[in-house]
Design a protein around this motif. Structure first.
Motif, PDB file in Angstrom:
ATOM      1  N   ASP A 131      -7.378  -3.115  -3.207  1.00 17.64           N
ATOM      2  CA  ASP A 131      -7.187  -4.156  -2.203  1.00 17.64           C
ATOM      3  C   ASP A 131      -8.215  -5.242  -2.496  1.00 17.64           C
ATOM      4  OD1 ASP A 131      -7.829  -5.629   0.361  1.00 17.64           O
ATOM      5  OD2 ASP A 131      -6.058  -4.499   0.954  1.00 17.64           O
ATOM      6  N   PRO A 132      -7.765  -6.469  -2.807  1.00 11.30           N
ATOM      7  CA  PRO A 132      -8.688  -7.524  -3.231  1.00 11.30           C
ATOM      8  C   PRO A 132      -9.312  -8.322  -2.085  1.00 11.30           C
ATOM      9  CG  PRO A 132      -6.452  -8.321  -3.395  1.00 11.30           C
ATOM     10  CD  PRO A 132      -6.367  -6.879  -2.925  1.00 11.30           C
ATOM     11  N   LEU A 133      -9.170  -7.850  -0.870  1.00 11.54           N
ATOM     12  CA  LEU A 133      -9.691  -8.562   0.293  1.00 11.54           C
ATOM     13  C   LEU A 133     -11.129  -9.015   0.047  1.00 11.54           C
ATOM     14  CD1 LEU A 133      -8.960  -9.128   3.342  1.00 11.54           C
ATOM     15  CD2 LEU A 133     -10.194  -7.029   3.845  1.00 11.54           C
ATOM     16  N   PRO A 134     -11.439 -10.274   0.340  1.00 11.13           N
ATOM     17  CA  PRO A 134     -12.826 -10.724   0.164  1.00 11.13           C
ATOM     18  C   PRO A 134     -13.754 -10.008   1.149  1.00 11.13           C
ATOM     19  CG  PRO A 134     -11.516 -12.447   1.193  1.00 11.13           C
ATOM     20  CD  PRO A 134     -10.568 -11.338   0.850  1.00 11.13           C
ATOM     21  N   ILE A 146      -9.889  -2.512   7.215  1.00 11.31           N
ATOM     22  CA  ILE A 146      -8.787  -3.479   7.131  1.00 11.31           C
ATOM     23  C   ILE A 146      -7.721  -3.065   6.120  1.00 11.31           C
ATOM     24  CG2 ILE A 146      -8.207  -5.861   6.483  1.00 11.31           C
ATOM     25  CD1 ILE A 146     -10.740  -6.718   8.009  1.00 11.31           C
ATOM     26  N   PRO A 147      -8.081  -2.549   4.943  1.00 11.81           N
ATOM     27  CA  PRO A 147      -7.027  -2.137   4.007  1.00 11.81           C
ATOM     28  C   PRO A 147      -6.116  -1.028   4.540  1.00 11.81           C
ATOM     29  CG  PRO A 147      -9.052  -2.496   2.826  1.00 11.81           C
ATOM     30  CD  PRO A 147      -9.393  -2.561   4.297  1.00 11.81           C
ATOM     31  N   MET A 148      -6.568  -0.294   5.536  1.00  5.85           N
ATOM     32  CA  MET A 148      -5.674   0.702   6.132  1.00  5.85           C
ATOM     33  C   MET A 148      -4.460   0.013   6.742  1.00  5.85           C
ATOM     34  SD  MET A 148      -8.134   3.467   7.946  1.00  5.85           S
ATOM     35  CE  MET A 148      -9.871   3.268   7.603  1.00  5.85           C
ATOM     36  N   PHE A 149      -4.663  -1.220   7.168  1.00  2.00           N
ATOM     37  CA  PHE A 149      -3.555  -1.990   7.734  1.00  2.00           C
ATOM     38  C   PHE A 149      -2.906  -2.879   6.679  1.00  2.00           C
ATOM     39  CE2 PHE A 149      -6.615  -1.114  11.098  1.00  2.00           C
ATOM     40  CZ  PHE A 149      -5.807  -0.415  11.983  1.00  2.00           C
ATOM     41  N   SER A 150      -3.712  -3.573   5.893  1.00  2.00           N
ATOM     42  CA  SER A 150      -3.151  -4.505   4.910  1.00  2.00           C
ATOM     43  C   SER A 150      -2.395  -3.787   3.803  1.00  2.00           C
ATOM     44  CB  SER A 150      -4.260  -5.396   4.316  1.00  2.00           C
ATOM     45  OG  SER A 150      -5.184  -4.636   3.565  1.00  2.00           O
ATOM     46  N   GLN A 151      -2.717  -2.537   3.558  1.00  2.00           N
ATOM     47  CA  GLN A 151      -2.036  -1.770   2.504  1.00  2.00           C
ATOM     48  C   GLN A 151      -1.069  -0.729   3.068  1.00  2.00           C
ATOM     49  OE1 GLN A 151      -2.132  -2.409  -0.768  1.00  2.00           O
ATOM     50  NE2 GLN A 151      -3.477  -4.131  -0.349  1.00  2.00           N
ATOM     51  N   ALA A 152      -0.794  -0.793   4.357  1.00  2.34           N
ATOM     52  CA  ALA A 152       0.128   0.179   4.962  1.00  2.34           C
ATOM     53  C   ALA A 152       1.506   0.105   4.320  1.00  2.34           C
ATOM     54  CB  ALA A 152       0.221  -0.043   6.467  1.00  2.34           C
ATOM     55  N   GLY A 153       1.985  -1.093   4.052  1.00  2.00           N
ATOM     56  CA  GLY A 153       3.296  -1.236   3.404  1.00  2.00           C
ATOM     57  C   GLY A 153       3.306  -0.589   2.030  1.00  2.00           C
ATOM     58  N   THR A 154       2.250  -0.775   1.274  1.00  2.00           N
ATOM     59  CA  THR A 154       2.133  -0.149  -0.046  1.00  2.00           C
ATOM     60  C   THR A 154       2.213   1.366   0.085  1.00  2.00           C
ATOM     61  OG1 THR A 154       0.727  -1.960  -0.808  1.00  2.00           O
ATOM     62  CG2 THR A 154       0.597   0.097  -2.046  1.00  2.00           C
ATOM     63  N   ALA A 155       1.487   1.917   1.046  1.00  2.06           N
ATOM     64  CA  ALA A 155       1.472   3.366   1.245  1.00  2.06           C
ATOM     65  C   ALA A 155       2.843   3.885   1.673  1.00  2.06           C
ATOM     66  CB  ALA A 155       0.413   3.735   2.281  1.00  2.06           C
ATOM     67  N   PHE A 156       3.497   3.179   2.597  1.00  6.57           N
ATOM     68  CA  PHE A 156       4.820   3.622   3.050  1.00  6.57           C
ATOM     69  C   PHE A 156       5.835   3.565   1.904  1.00  6.57           C
ATOM     70  CE2 PHE A 156       3.328   2.442   7.459  1.00  6.57           C
ATOM     71  CZ  PHE A 156       3.258   3.751   7.904  1.00  6.57           C
ATOM     72  N   GLU A 157       5.807   2.501   1.133  1.00  5.46           N
ATOM     73  CA  GLU A 157       6.717   2.401  -0.016  1.00  5.46           C
ATOM     74  C   GLU A 157       6.466   3.530  -1.002  1.00  5.46           C
ATOM     75  OE1 GLU A 157       6.728  -1.467  -1.876  1.00  5.46           O
ATOM     76  OE2 GLU A 157       6.718  -2.451   0.087  1.00  5.46           O
ATOM     77  N   TRP A 158       5.206   3.842  -1.243  1.00  3.49           N
ATOM     78  CA  TRP A 158       4.857   4.912  -2.167  1.00  3.49           C
ATOM     79  C   TRP A 158       5.433   6.241  -1.668  1.00  3.49           C
ATOM     80  CZ3 TRP A 158       2.079   9.476  -2.491  1.00  3.49           C
ATOM     81  CH2 TRP A 158       1.686   9.883  -3.762  1.00  3.49           C
ATOM     82  N   LEU A 159       5.278   6.522  -0.370  1.00  3.76           N
ATOM     83  CA  LEU A 159       5.819   7.763   0.191  1.00  3.76           C
ATOM     84  C   LEU A 159       7.350   7.797   0.124  1.00  3.76           C
ATOM     85  CD1 LEU A 159       3.544   8.288   3.316  1.00  3.76           C
ATOM     86  CD2 LEU A 159       3.743   9.804   1.342  1.00  3.76           C
ATOM     87  N   VAL A 160       7.978   6.709   0.478  1.00  7.51           N
ATOM     88  CA  VAL A 160       9.440   6.656   0.432  1.00  7.51           C
ATOM     89  C   VAL A 160       9.931   6.921  -0.986  1.00  7.51           C
ATOM     90  CG1 VAL A 160      11.433   5.099   0.647  1.00  7.51           C
ATOM     91  CG2 VAL A 160       9.729   5.204   2.475  1.00  7.51           C
ATOM     92  N   ASP A 161       9.276   6.321  -1.973  1.00  8.23           N
ATOM     93  CA  ASP A 161       9.647   6.571  -3.367  1.00  8.23           C
ATOM     94  C   ASP A 161       9.541   8.051  -3.713  1.00  8.23           C
ATOM     95  OD1 ASP A 161      10.256   3.925  -3.870  1.00  8.23           O
ATOM     96  OD2 ASP A 161       8.402   3.509  -4.994  1.00  8.23           O
TER      97      ASP A 161
END
Length: 170
Positions: A131-134, A146-161
């Protein structure tokens, strides 16, 4: 902000290794004993509220931090550096997604990368996402949370895959 996490670790060790109890009783002052009792069943929100920015040196009889005691007492050190507390000493039995912020102020980025590399070295499949957040509000755990929220979509997509049979690491 998450000083209570040290209490979680010590309480977990005491549950698994009750023989450490007398040692901790010897090292902790009254506030330290209250801290351990409280963090035994607190959630992170309660710990932030109750123990925010607590310096563990204020919890010990001799003013050493819990980390210093862990490093200096051979019996305590053996527990926390032993096989039940190392994450990277056994192979994974499933793929792993590991997300870490470049400026994480709780779990250093380099430490997370090393963990991913160690698991890969043991033959594990690890998808590592940066997560490249400054950097924002250092020493508040914001760069960790914050990355727990900003990367939630990434995590959900990974699980769905994974549930759809898409191999990890692709």
């Amino acid at each position: 902000m998450i000083a209570g996490v040290a209490g979680y670790a010590v309480n977990g060790a005491l549950t698994r290794y009750p023989e450490l109890g007398p040692l901790m009783d010897r090292y902790l002052n009254d506030e330290g004993k209250r801290y351990l009792a409280a963090t035994a069943d607190e959630c992170i929100g309660q710990s932030v509220e109750n123990w925010e920015k607590t310096d563990t040196r204020t919890l010990t009889v001799d003013g050493r931090s819990l980390a210093e005691i862990l490093q200096q007492d051979p019996q305590v050190n053996a527990v926390f550096t032993g096989p039940n507390y190392r994450l990277d000493d056994r192979a994974l039995n499933a793929p792993m997604l590991l997300i870490n912020a470049l400026h994480d102020d709780t779990i250093p980025y380099g430490q997370a990368r090393e963990l991913a590399d160690a698991y890969r070295g043991l033959g594990g499949t690890v998808d590592f996402v940066t997560d490249p957040l400054p950097e924002m509000m250092p020493q508040t755990a914001m760069n960790h949370a914050i990355p727990m929220f900003s990367q939630a979509g990434t995590a959900f997509e990974w699980l769905v895959d994974r549930f759809n049979g898409v191999p990890a690491g692709a």
